[in-house]
Each structure stands twice: as C-alpha cells, then as structure tokens.
Design a protein around this motif. Structure first.
Motif, PDB file in Angstrom:
ATOM      1  N   PRO A 432       0.730  -1.262   0.045  1.00 51.78           N
ATOM      2  CA  PRO A 432      -0.100  -0.262   0.080  1.00 51.78           C
ATOM      3  C   PRO A 432       0.752   1.353  -0.005  1.00 51.78           C
ATOM      4  CG  PRO A 432      -0.044  -0.886   2.105  1.00 51.78           C
ATOM      5  CD  PRO A 432       0.707  -2.037   1.166  1.00 51.78           C
ATOM      6  N   ASN A 433       0.173   2.489  -0.483  1.00 51.78           N
ATOM      7  CA  ASN A 433       0.893   3.634  -0.677  1.00 51.78           C
ATOM      8  C   ASN A 433       0.693   4.339   0.855  1.00 51.78           C
ATOM      9  OD1 ASN A 433       2.087   5.968  -1.071  1.00 51.78           O
ATOM     10  ND2 ASN A 433       0.499   6.825  -2.625  1.00 51.78           N
ATOM     11  N   VAL A 434       1.780   4.395   1.685  1.00 54.63           N
ATOM     12  CA  VAL A 434       1.546   4.922   2.999  1.00 54.63           C
ATOM     13  C   VAL A 434       2.370   6.230   3.246  1.00 54.63           C
ATOM     14  CG1 VAL A 434       1.121   2.766   3.975  1.00 54.63           C
ATOM     15  CG2 VAL A 434       3.206   3.557   3.944  1.00 54.63           C
ATOM     16  N   ALA A 435       2.755   6.813   2.012  1.00 49.93           N
ATOM     17  CA  ALA A 435       3.669   8.058   2.002  1.00 49.93           C
ATOM     18  C   ALA A 435       3.012   9.145   2.702  1.00 49.93           C
ATOM     19  CB  ALA A 435       4.173   8.466   0.641  1.00 49.93           C
ATOM     20  N   ASN A 436       3.469  10.106   3.408  1.00 49.60           N
ATOM     21  CA  ASN A 436       2.971  11.289   4.077  1.00 49.60           C
ATOM     22  C   ASN A 436       2.135  10.935   5.513  1.00 49.60           C
ATOM     23  OD1 ASN A 436       4.602  13.054   2.531  1.00 49.60           O
ATOM     24  ND2 ASN A 436       3.026  12.753   0.896  1.00 49.60           N
ATOM     25  N   LEU A 437       1.966   9.533   5.602  1.00 45.83           N
ATOM     26  CA  LEU A 437       1.185   9.004   6.756  1.00 45.83           C
ATOM     27  C   LEU A 437       1.829   9.064   8.140  1.00 45.83           C
ATOM     28  CD1 LEU A 437      -1.120   6.156   5.295  1.00 45.83           C
ATOM     29  CD2 LEU A 437      -1.762   8.600   5.646  1.00 45.83           C
ATOM     30  N   SER A 438       1.283   9.226   9.329  1.00 50.52           N
ATOM     31  CA  SER A 438       1.890   8.968  10.572  1.00 50.52           C
ATOM     32  C   SER A 438       2.437   7.363  10.681  1.00 50.52           C
ATOM     33  CB  SER A 438       1.285   9.245  11.748  1.00 50.52           C
ATOM     34  OG  SER A 438       0.131   8.632  11.812  1.00 50.52           O
ATOM     35  N   LEU A 439       3.493   7.393  11.509  1.00 55.08           N
ATOM     36  CA  LEU A 439       3.877   5.783  11.545  1.00 55.08           C
ATOM     37  C   LEU A 439       3.070   4.799  11.918  1.00 55.08           C
ATOM     38  CD1 LEU A 439       6.431   3.866  11.527  1.00 55.08           C
ATOM     39  CD2 LEU A 439       6.883   4.656  13.790  1.00 55.08           C
ATOM     40  N   PRO A 473       9.878  -2.599  -0.563  1.00 59.73           N
ATOM     41  CA  PRO A 473       9.678  -2.261  -1.921  1.00 59.73           C
ATOM     42  C   PRO A 473       8.580  -0.955  -2.078  1.00 59.73           C
ATOM     43  CG  PRO A 473       9.227  -4.565  -1.316  1.00 59.73           C
ATOM     44  CD  PRO A 473       9.301  -3.882   0.014  1.00 59.73           C
ATOM     45  N   LYS A 474       8.751  -0.628  -3.124  1.00 59.23           N
ATOM     46  CA  LYS A 474       7.892   0.794  -3.323  1.00 59.23           C
ATOM     47  C   LYS A 474       6.469   0.384  -3.467  1.00 59.23           C
ATOM     48  CE  LYS A 474      11.511   3.129  -6.064  1.00 59.23           C
ATOM     49  NZ  LYS A 474      11.743   3.899  -7.344  1.00 59.23           N
ATOM     50  N   ALA A 475       5.537   1.425  -3.029  1.00 58.11           N
ATOM     51  CA  ALA A 475       4.101   1.299  -3.051  1.00 58.11           C
ATOM     52  C   ALA A 475       3.729   1.031  -4.378  1.00 58.11           C
ATOM     53  CB  ALA A 475       3.504   2.584  -2.724  1.00 58.11           C
ATOM     54  N   GLY A 476       2.637  -0.138  -4.669  1.00 51.37           N
ATOM     55  CA  GLY A 476       2.234  -0.719  -5.761  1.00 51.37           C
ATOM     56  C   GLY A 476       2.648  -1.938  -6.032  1.00 51.37           C
ATOM     57  N   SER A 477       4.225  -2.285  -5.650  1.00 50.09           N
ATOM     58  CA  SER A 477       4.851  -3.464  -6.273  1.00 50.09           C
ATOM     59  C   SER A 477       4.387  -4.706  -5.364  1.00 50.09           C
ATOM     60  CB  SER A 477       6.186  -3.311  -6.139  1.00 50.09           C
ATOM     61  OG  SER A 477       6.570  -3.107  -4.614  1.00 50.09           O
ATOM     62  N   GLN A 478       4.643  -5.807  -6.119  1.00 53.16           N
ATOM     63  CA  GLN A 478       3.997  -7.014  -5.409  1.00 53.16           C
ATOM     64  C   GLN A 478       4.847  -7.671  -4.365  1.00 53.16           C
ATOM     65  OE1 GLN A 478       0.825  -8.370  -5.864  1.00 53.16           O
ATOM     66  NE2 GLN A 478       0.448  -6.555  -7.163  1.00 53.16           N
ATOM     67  N   ALA A 479       4.543  -8.039  -3.178  1.00 55.78           N
ATOM     68  CA  ALA A 479       5.301  -8.547  -2.103  1.00 55.78           C
ATOM     69  C   ALA A 479       4.485  -9.873  -1.467  1.00 55.78           C
ATOM     70  CB  ALA A 479       5.575  -7.718  -0.960  1.00 55.78           C
ATOM     71  N   ARG A 480       5.408 -10.932  -1.125  1.00 59.83           N
ATOM     72  CA  ARG A 480       4.805 -12.119  -0.605  1.00 59.83           C
ATOM     73  C   ARG A 480       4.262 -11.976   0.831  1.00 59.83           C
ATOM     74  NH1 ARG A 480       8.526 -17.280   0.392  1.00 59.83           N
ATOM     75  NH2 ARG A 480       8.826 -16.027   2.215  1.00 59.83           N
ATOM     76  N   GLN A 481       3.026 -12.555   0.913  1.00 57.20           N
ATOM     77  CA  GLN A 481       2.405 -12.181   2.284  1.00 57.20           C
ATOM     78  C   GLN A 481       3.173 -12.601   3.439  1.00 57.20           C
ATOM     79  OE1 GLN A 481      -1.446 -14.002   2.439  1.00 57.20           O
ATOM     80  NE2 GLN A 481      -2.228 -13.166   0.670  1.00 57.20           N
TER      81      GLN A 481
END
Length: 692
Positions: A432-439, A473-481
């Motif tokens: 997910p895209n979590v840029a500019n969110l709190s920790l 990895p960057k937002a939008g890329s696929q990562a294993r669960q």
C-alpha cells in the motif's frame, strides 16, 4: 514556552523531556542534593479538574511505597501554585522521580534491536516488577512497551503508574467519566468489559507485551480501539510462531495461557508466569499452574485409564448380554466360575464329554431330518458354505477397495491442501501507499495488507520528522504475504540552520527549539557576564547562530549571568569615568562623592566602590570619590594677631607660644565646621563642584 523556574525552592526545572496524557515530564536538578531528577508536573489545563488531580495524586501514593530496582523510584512530591479563574489560585501537583537515561521497549522495537532472547529477558524483568507491586497490593493496569524503560546497563524500569490502583480498590475499573482506562491493544478482556481487575489483568497485558516483542506486532490490531477491545473479548490470538517461525511450541503454550480469556485459566501470579517462561526459554517442560480434574485425569497412568473406561463393559460381555454388569464378581470379592467350565460341568454330569454331547446332538438332528425325507440337506449345506465363503471374499474385496479409495482420497486431499497452502504462502499482495502518513497509521495499513512493517529512519529535507517518506519495496509493487516491508520514516533534513533569533531567548526556549530541530544541547553550558542580555537568556552558541549544522549534532550554549564586571576608573577623571561606565558594553550608573585633600590635585579619583573586577547586577551603580578644589580662605580678624597677652588655649600667652615675636600663621582649612569629616557629596549633574 515555559520559563526556567524553581519548584519548592529546591528543584531547578530544565528542558521538557516527555509529554503524556495528563502530565509533562521535565529534566531538573535537585539543588540541595546536586543530582539530576525527573519532575512529572500535571498539565495546567488539567490542574483545575479534580478528577485528574485525584488520579495524579493516586499515582504518587501508588508508587511512593514501591522500592524495587525494576520500578522507577519516587523521591518527593509537591504542588505549584498557578493562576486560576479570577482571584482563585490552583495548585498543580508534581512528582519528583528517578531520572532514567535509556530507551523504551517501544523505541527498541521500532529500531529492530530486539531478539527473542532479549525479549524474554526484558519480560522477565517486567514480571519481577509486577510480582513486587502485586505483593504490595498495587495493580499497574497499563503495561505496554512505552511504559517500560531499558537503561544503558540493560536494566528494566517499569514506570507510569498513572492509572494504578490498590487491589482493595480494583473494582473501580471506570473513571468518573465512565471511560475504560488503559491502552486498547494491551488491556485484558475484563478491562474491556468494564469489570473488576486484579493482578491477573496485569499478567494478560504482560502476555500482550511479550507477544509484540517476539513477533513485532500486538496480538490484536484494528481500525479503532473499540474493534481491538472486541477482539480481546471474543477472538483468539494467532500463535506467535505463525508470525515468527523461529519460535517453538513451548513459547506458544506460555503465551496462550497468559492470554486466556477467563482469568481463572491464566497464570495466577507473576511468579508462575516467570517459571513457565524460564522453562520455555531453557527448553524444559512447561509447568502447569492449574490443578483441575482434567489435568489430574491427564496424568493418570494408562493402565488405570483403561481399567476405568473398559473394565465394566468387558466383564458384562464375558457373562452374556443379559447378565448384570457385576456378574463377574461374587459378593465376597472372588471370581465366579467361568461359563465354559460351567457348561463342561453340565455335560460331564450328563455322562458324556463336551465333544460327544455336541456330536450326538448333530447326529440326532441329521437322523431326524432323514426321517422327514430331506436327503439333499447335505448338498444344501455345502452350497451354503460355498456361498458363505464367496460372500466373505466379496466382503474382503469390498473392504480393501474402500480402503484403497479412502487412502487415495486422503492422499489427494492432503496433496490439494498442501498445494493450497503453498499457493497461500507464496501469494503476493500489493504494497500500500503510506507516504506522508504517521508511523502508526502506516503500520496499521501494512498489517492490514498481511505484511510485516520494519521501521527505518532516513533524512529527508521535504518531509517533516516522524512522517513516512515511502516504503521498500515501493508502493504498488507485489510482495509475498507475511514478508517484511521497510517503512522509511523521516528524521527531517540532514542539515539544519541554527535560527538567528535565538539570541536573547530564555534557556528553556532555546533548548525546546533545538530539540524540535533534531539537535542536542551540550551538557557543558557556559555562563558569562554581559550588559546587553538579561539573566538566563542566550548570549551565543557554538556553532554560531545562522550556521548550518548536521542533524543530531551537539550545540554549546553561552547563557547570561545577569551581571557585569566593573571596569577600573581610578586613573581617569570624572567625565572620562562617566563615559566609560555609560558605554553600551558596561551599562552602569555613576555616583560621585567629593572630599577635600590639600595634598592631591583637584579632580583626582581617590576611591571606587565596587572595586574593579567585581561583578554587580546589570544597570548597577559605581560610586567614586573625587578631590574638590578648596574654597576661599577667610581673612584673619584683627583680634587674631593683636596683643601679646591674648589667651592661648593651652593656658599660656601668645608670646610664649611664639618666642620670636613674629605673627602666628593660620593653617588652611583649619575650621572643623567647614571640613566636616573630610568628604562632601556633589550634585550628580555637576561633579567636582563643592557644595555650599
């Protein structure tokens, strides 16, 4: 910004080091004992609320009697008067505590510095503190990573008893506003339901703490505290080994017992929890702290269990279907005769052996059948036997066929289940895209995507400190669960500029500003005299104001003492002395006193108070004594030198006092009424002029 102040004429309050829900924590110095302490002061906006004052005083009462190396010590308490509404004055209570220099378990968890061994060691330290506080009758009620400090020498310190209560008062789970106290991710099911709490509620929270330290996530997460509380009450937490494959089943067993919904099923005290955790750590059998009937049956010998479960039906079967269950035993406790022996005895009594009797019966049946003309019965019996044998073969074939089908079906099911698990294990999800969110918000989104967040701090000039810059990895890329996703959290710009407007600000304001910029203040604070900067304010810094420095670097402060060093004016005249003292770098006032001195030149400065080199307050006054010009002498009267027989004060005549007969001389300034004590004060605006 708060100004530096002294509490109870003893504690010199320094910079702000922490802020909680109802109090601020300052670093301070005990002037009397010369040691650094931490002062927890109730916030001014809450000091007018009697509910918060009661909670704050209860914390002081709760921990005042606790003296344990794993609990933050309390040294003193007091109150600070602040302005209230109208003429009413409000007293804000404060607590003087031990100053602990270290990191919280929350900080260590974010930095990824915890291992399973250290996590267990720190949890054992927390359990030691809880065992002591429970023995003293105090329930903490808010055990969580941010309330546990780890010192530089790896010592655990449990702090913040802000919502603690005595065991005798543990029924008051709600505050006066009927809000459940505690932290949603760590409080027990009984706290979530608003029920009474006891020591076992703290052990549940300690189990949640251990779970998060070992797995990197709390046992339950949700979008709101209400959803988390619902999970505490109604759902079972996943085993820790599902999130951390390095953990064994014994750790799962210990945490499962600690997180039991029913407090009767949990560890009953901190000592039992510690014993089980140490056993799991040493790979020993985990002891059970419950002595119920189920456990007693579980440890019963297998032979005894078999006797209990199968003996009576077996005896009933051996005596026939219509015999009572106790037919195998007589009333005297002995065994009854075997049925086969009983049958044999009946046959012998009839005068034949058992085999003979059976054979005779068959032959009689055959003879009887022959009498009725059934000569082909033997053939029918042979056909029946063959049919029976064929039926048995078919039955066995059917049984083996069914078993083969079951085995093949089971193998197919296991293979299908394995493939599904492999697919699920290797399934990928979008980061997910979590840029500019709190920790916290970013971690919740990562957890919600079935991923594991790992915090990593980076410098970024555009994103403010504490906000997420991006992911790897960057937002939008696929990562294993269940794979790790690095959260890049901004530490602010790598270089910051020291604000020029800090000059002249109070020390507390300067420290707070530098802390907000990510800079540290050196412990070596210089104190200098100056005429232009008021007491306790900043004169200069090293590096200088306006320079760019690396984030996290140390800055030395030079603070005004509020005093000025007196210069020397002894070799100057009055006008020059006034000019020197009035200089902007000195800023002192001048007061002039005069005296008559026939030896020294008029205008000479004979005395300076304070003397050169002494320190006085800014804007103070320096007093100088200046020699004045002598006034005009009065002409001698005619009676002074006429007549040789004038009386002399010594009792003789003037002739005897002046044998030569010449006229006596009159010394200057001989009139004591004019000279006085030898000094006269001149008008401040006209120094050096004698007074009249």
């Amino acid at each position: 910004m708060t100004e530096s102040r002294i509490l109870n004429s003893r504690y010199d309050v320094g910079d702000l080091i922490g802020r909680g829900g109802m109090a601020d924590v300052y670093r301070a110095r005990d002037i009397r004992l010369g040691r650094v302490v931490a002062i927890k002061l109730l916030r001014r906006d809450l000091a007018r609320d009697p509910v918060f004052q009661t909670r704050f005083r209860r914390e002081a009462q709760a921990v005042a009697g606790l003296n344990h190396p794993s609990i933050v010590a309390v040294y003193d308490t007091g109150e600070e008067e602040i302005d209230g509404a109208g003429d009413h004055e409000v007293k804000a209570p404060f607590i003087v505590m031990e100053y602990v220099k270290g990191k919280t378990l929350r900080d260590l968890l974010k930095a990824g510095e915890l291992t399973p061994e250290s996590s267990v060691r720190y949890t054992l330290g927390v359990l030691e503190a809880l065992q002591y506080s429970h023995r003293q009758g105090i329930v903490h009620r808010d055990i969580k990573p941010s309330n546990v400090m780890v010192t530089a020498d790896d010592q655990v310190k449990v702090m913040d008893f802000g919502i603690a209560r005595a065991l005798a008062d543990s029924a008051a789970t709600m505050t006066q506003t009927q809000a459940v106290v505690g932290t949603a991710q760590y409080f027990s099911p009984e706290q979530a339901r608003g029920e009474t709490v006891d020591a076992r509620s703290d052990l549940y929270s300690a189990g949640c703490l251990l779970y998060e330290l070992l797995t990197g996530r709390p046992p339950f997460t949700g979008d709101s505290p209400v959803s988390v509380a619902y999970q505490h009450v109604s759902e079972e937490a996943a085993a820790p080994s599902t999130h951390n494959t390095d953990l064994g089943p014994k750790i799962d067993q210990v945490i499962s017992t600690a997180l039991a919904k029913d407090r009767e099923d949990r560890y009953q005290d901190a000592a039992a929890f510690s014993a089980a955790l140490r056993a799991a750590q040493d790979d020993r059998p985990v002891p059970r702290d419950r002595g119920d009937a189920t456990q007693a049956l579980a440890v019963m010998p297998m032979s005894t269990q078999a006797m209990v479960t199968t003996d009576a039906p077996t005896r009933a079967l051996s005596t026939g279907s219509d015999a009572p269950s106790d037919a195998g035993e007589d009333h005297d406790g002995g065994s009854s005769p075997d049925p086969a022996e009983h049958t044999t005895a009946m046959a012998v009594a009839a005068g034949s052996s058992p085999a003979t009797g059976v054979q005779a019966s068959v032959e009689e049946q055959h003879t009887e059948s022959s009498l009725f003309g059934h000569d082909d019965d033997r053939n029918h019996r042979d056909e029946d036997a063959e049919h029976y044998r064929t039926s048995r073969r078919r039955a066995w074939i059917t049984v083996f066929s069914i078993l083969a089908v079951v085995v093949l079906a089971a193998g197919a099911w296991f293979f299908w289940n394995w493939t599904q698990q492999e697919q699920e294990r290797n399934a990928t999800v979008a980061v997910p895209n979590v840029a500019n969110l709190s920790l916290t918000a970013a971690q919740n989104q990562i957890y919600g995507s079935n991923l594991i967040p790992i915090t990593e701090e980076v410098y970024d000039p555009k994103v403010k400190a504490g906000t997420v810059v991006g992911t790897d990895p960057k937002a939008g890329s696929q990562a294993r669960q269940q794979s790790e996703v690095h959260l890049l959290v901004s530490k602010g710009p790598e270089q910051v500029t020291l604000p020029k407007d800090l000059a002249g600000q109070s020390e507390a304001t300067v420290r707070s500003t530098l802390d907000a910029l990510g800079l540290e203040v050196s412990n070596d604070v210089k104190r200098e005299n100056t005429a232009t900067v008021e007491l306790g304010s900043l004169i200069s810094t090293n590096p200088q104001l306006g320079e760019k420095v690396k984030a996290g670097s140390s800055v030395e402060l030079t603070i005004s003492t509020g005093k000025v060093t007196v210069p020397s004016v002894m070799d100057l005249d009055e006008d020059k002395a006034r000019e020197v003292l009035a200089d902007k770098a000195v800023g002192l006032n001048l007061a002039v006193e005069t005296e008559q001195n026939p030896v020294l030149k008029p205008g000479t400065i004979t005395k300076q108070v304070p003397e050169a080199g002494q320190d006085i307050d800014q804007g103070g006054t320096v007093t100088i004594t200046v020699v004045e010009e002598p006034g005009p002498s009065a002409p001698p009267s005619s009676s002074d030198g006429a007549g040789s027989g004038s009386a002399d004060p010594s009792g003789g005549s003037s002739d005897s006092a002046n044998p030569s007969g010449s006229a006596p001389t009159t010394p200057k300034a001989a009139d004591p009424s004019k000279k006085g004590n030898g000094a006269e004060r001149s008008h401040p605006t006209n120094p050096g002029k004698p007074s009249k």
